[in-house]
Design a protein around this motif. Structure first.
Motif, PDB file in Angstrom:
ATOM      1  N   UNK A  92     -78.904 -25.239 -66.090  1.00  0.00           N
ATOM      2  CA  UNK A  92     -77.707 -25.785 -66.735  1.00  0.00           C
ATOM      3  C   UNK A  92     -76.512 -25.689 -65.802  1.00  0.00           C
ATOM      4  N   UNK A  93     -76.608 -24.820 -64.805  1.00  0.00           N
ATOM      5  CA  UNK A  93     -75.524 -24.564 -63.841  1.00  0.00           C
ATOM      6  C   UNK A  93     -76.165 -24.061 -62.561  1.00  0.00           C
ATOM      7  N   UNK A  94     -75.678 -24.487 -61.431  1.00  0.00           N
ATOM      8  CA  UNK A  94     -76.177 -23.999 -60.142  1.00  0.00           C
ATOM      9  C   UNK A  94     -75.030 -23.994 -59.136  1.00  0.00           C
ATOM     10  N   UNK A  95     -75.053 -23.000 -58.237  1.00  0.00           N
ATOM     11  CA  UNK A  95     -74.000 -22.909 -57.232  1.00  0.00           C
ATOM     12  C   UNK A  95     -74.537 -22.191 -56.010  1.00  0.00           C
ATOM     13  N   UNK A  96     -74.066 -22.643 -54.846  1.00  0.00           N
ATOM     14  CA  UNK A  96     -74.454 -22.031 -53.572  1.00  0.00           C
ATOM     15  C   UNK A  96     -73.180 -21.598 -52.859  1.00  0.00           C
ATOM     16  N   UNK A  97     -72.817 -20.298 -52.954  1.00  0.00           N
ATOM     17  CA  UNK A  97     -71.616 -19.857 -52.257  1.00  0.00           C
ATOM     18  C   UNK A  97     -71.749 -20.067 -50.755  1.00  0.00           C
ATOM     19  N   UNK A  98     -70.686 -20.550 -50.128  1.00  0.00           N
ATOM     20  CA  UNK A  98     -70.754 -20.912 -48.710  1.00  0.00           C
ATOM     21  C   UNK A  98     -70.193 -19.834 -47.794  1.00  0.00           C
ATOM     22  N   UNK A  99     -69.492 -18.852 -48.356  1.00  0.00           N
ATOM     23  CA  UNK A  99     -68.997 -17.748 -47.534  1.00  0.00           C
ATOM     24  C   UNK A  99     -68.954 -16.493 -48.387  1.00  0.00           C
TER      25      UNK A  99
END
Length: 516
Positions: free
Chosen positions: A124-131
């Protein structure tokens, strides 16, 4: 503080302390961060599908997410079936998937894959932190997203995990259920009080006590029938609880339940359809001329508002206490159900993936002491043993009973090892009929063959599990779980009673004939 520590501590501050894990190299900084967090508990699973299913079972019972730690895209892929079940059940789950370090992506290393694409099918939600600065805030957002009722996926590059400069992020406000819309409430009131045959189809959180009470009040005041979705994520039932019939799995049986109905009011359930398409048969189970009214999100709140509008003085009909007698003779699906109904302990959590051998279980256990029933929400088999594992972690003071079909059990049999390792109080009953009996039945229903598959045919061979025979006593014993085999009701009753009386995991192989 590195990024992994920031994530782990952020999740712990938000109450997420249990991690079902099958990690690899790219996740080792997250594993090390668990060692530095006293509120964290790591539960090792030998297969990713066990980890994801256990997180599902935990979330259903705790009403809060656990974390599940997976290794890159292939690890996520291995766990996808039970994440599908969690998605369909609206279970809060936080999936943490390690990824290659950002600078390593350009090399297209052997385990490189499009993790976001795979995660998107169940999240339902996805995120890839970049730092590293984004590690803590991303974890906080994941909690909020999961609590809204679904799978939230954090894709964590290895360099974000190992880099210094992370910080703990404050938990975000918990999501507030939306009130039922006025026009939806008015339409439901009109349908329920208009004098035409009406069914109230409930799902989601409405299959727990508060929602069941509200639905029962509405039924008592209006004469509407209450049905639950076929596979509710968590159904409270038993003596003293408002009884609810489940919508049948087979389309023709579901059509009979809904025949003549002019209005269906949905409360946390989806529009009823058949599980598969069948030649010459309709897929939509809504009768011709029937109107469907959806109360929208927040099923229990919507039902309560509806009950307060049209059923203020009504009282729900409660299930009468009663247990079947233990019949003598050979063990079958029907006689095994009677034994389970006779012995099911109060407060039990039942993880049900008995499939065709479990057809008699609802009737046999209806009047047992109050208990929770967890079913196969998304239809992807291999859920029963992992869900039981997670439920036992979430509720260590309650007995867990796993009712498992033989074919389904083999998908995630290694859950037994985790149960033994963690000392979980799970009693597993494997119904061994030596076949994929559901497929034998469906072969006829889809018209692939005119009768049950004939011996010696490829079709018959594809549903047969007897060559060689599966030995679940040996399998369980090899993973540290005490096990026994029953062929008669007397043997089964004695073994089940003993297993329920002793702490820790047990397995009983119930040898039964296939359906039909």
């Amino acid at each position: 503080m590195n990024g992994a520590q920031a994530m782990v501590r952020t999740l712990a501050d938000a109450g997420v302390g249990v991690w079902f894990a099958n990690p690899g190299t790219s996740e080792l900084h997250l594993v090390a961060a668990l060692d530095g967090e006293p509120r964290a508990r790591g539960v090792l699973c030998l297969f990713e599908g066990v980890a994801t299913g256990a997180a599902d079972g935990y979330g259903r019972m705790a009403q809060a997410p656990a974390a599940v730690l997976l290794h890159l895209g292939p690890g996520l892929g291995n766990g996808l079936a039970n994440l599908h079940n969690a998605r369909r059940g609206g279970t809060p789950v936080i999936t943490v998937v390690g990824d290659h370090a950002t600078a390593h992506e350009r090399y297209d290393a052997p385990l490189q894959s499009d993790i976001a694409a795979v995660a998107g099918s169940v999240s339902a939600w996805a995120r890839r932190p970049v730092d590293v600065a984004d590690a803590g805030p991303a974890a906080a957002e994941a909690v909020t997203a999961a609590l809204a009722g679904g799978v939230a996926t954090l894709i964590v590059p290895a360099d974000v995990a190992w880099s210094e400069g992370g910080d703990v992020a404050a938990a975000l406000p918990a999501p507030v259920p939306e009130p039922v819309a006025g026009d939806a409430l008015e339409a439901a009131v009109a349908a329920l009080t208009g004098g035409e045959p009406c069914v109230l189809l409930i799902g989601g959180d409405a299959t727990r006590r508060e929602g069941l009470d509200a639905a029962g009040r509405i039924a008592a005041a209006t004469g509407a029938r209450v049905l639950s979705e076929t596979f509710p994520a968590r159904l409270e039932r038993g003596a003293g609880v408002p009884a609810v019939e489940r919508l049948a799995y087979l389309g023709e049986m579901a059509s009979a339940q809904l025949e003549g109905v002019r209005h269906i009011v949905l409360a946390g359930a989806r529009r009823p359809v058949t599980f598969f398409a069948y030649p010459g048969k309709p897929g939509d189970l809504v009768p011709d001329g029937c109107q469907v009214h959806d109360l929208g999100p927040g099923a229990t709140g919507a039902l309560t508002a509806l009950a307060d509008t049209i059923a203020k003085q009504a009282r729900p009909a409660l299930q009468v206490a009663g247990r079947p007698e233990i019949p003598p003779g050979a063990l079958t699906g029907e006689t095994a159900a009677a034994v389970i109904g006779a012995l099911l302990p109060e407060g039990a959590i039942v993880s049900d993936e008995a499939n065709t051998s479990g057809l008699w279980l609802p009737g046999a256990t209806a009047g047992a002491p109050p208990h929770d029933w967890l079913s196969l929400t998304g239809g992807a088999i291999g859920q029963g043993l992992p869900v039981a594992t997670g439920a036992a972690v979430a509720c260590p003071d309650r007995p867990v009973v796993c009712l498992e079909a033989d074919g389904s059990a083999m998908y995630t049999i290694s859950a037994l090892w985790t149960q033994a390792r963690e000392g979980l109080d799970v009693t597993t009953v494997v119904f061994n009929n030596g076949s994929y009996a559901i497929l034998s039945m469906e072969t006829t229903r889809v018209g692939a063959v005119p009768a049950p598959p004939e011996p010696g045919t490829i079709t018959r061979d594809m549903v047969d599990l007897s060559r060689p025979a599966l030995d679940f006593v040996a399998l369980a014993s090899g993973m540290g779980v005490p096990a026994s085999r029953a062929r008669t009701t007397g043997e089964f009753a004695a073994q089940l009673g003993k297993a329920l009386a002793e702490p820790g995991p047990h397995l009983i192989e119930a040898v039964v004939p296939p359906l039909g």
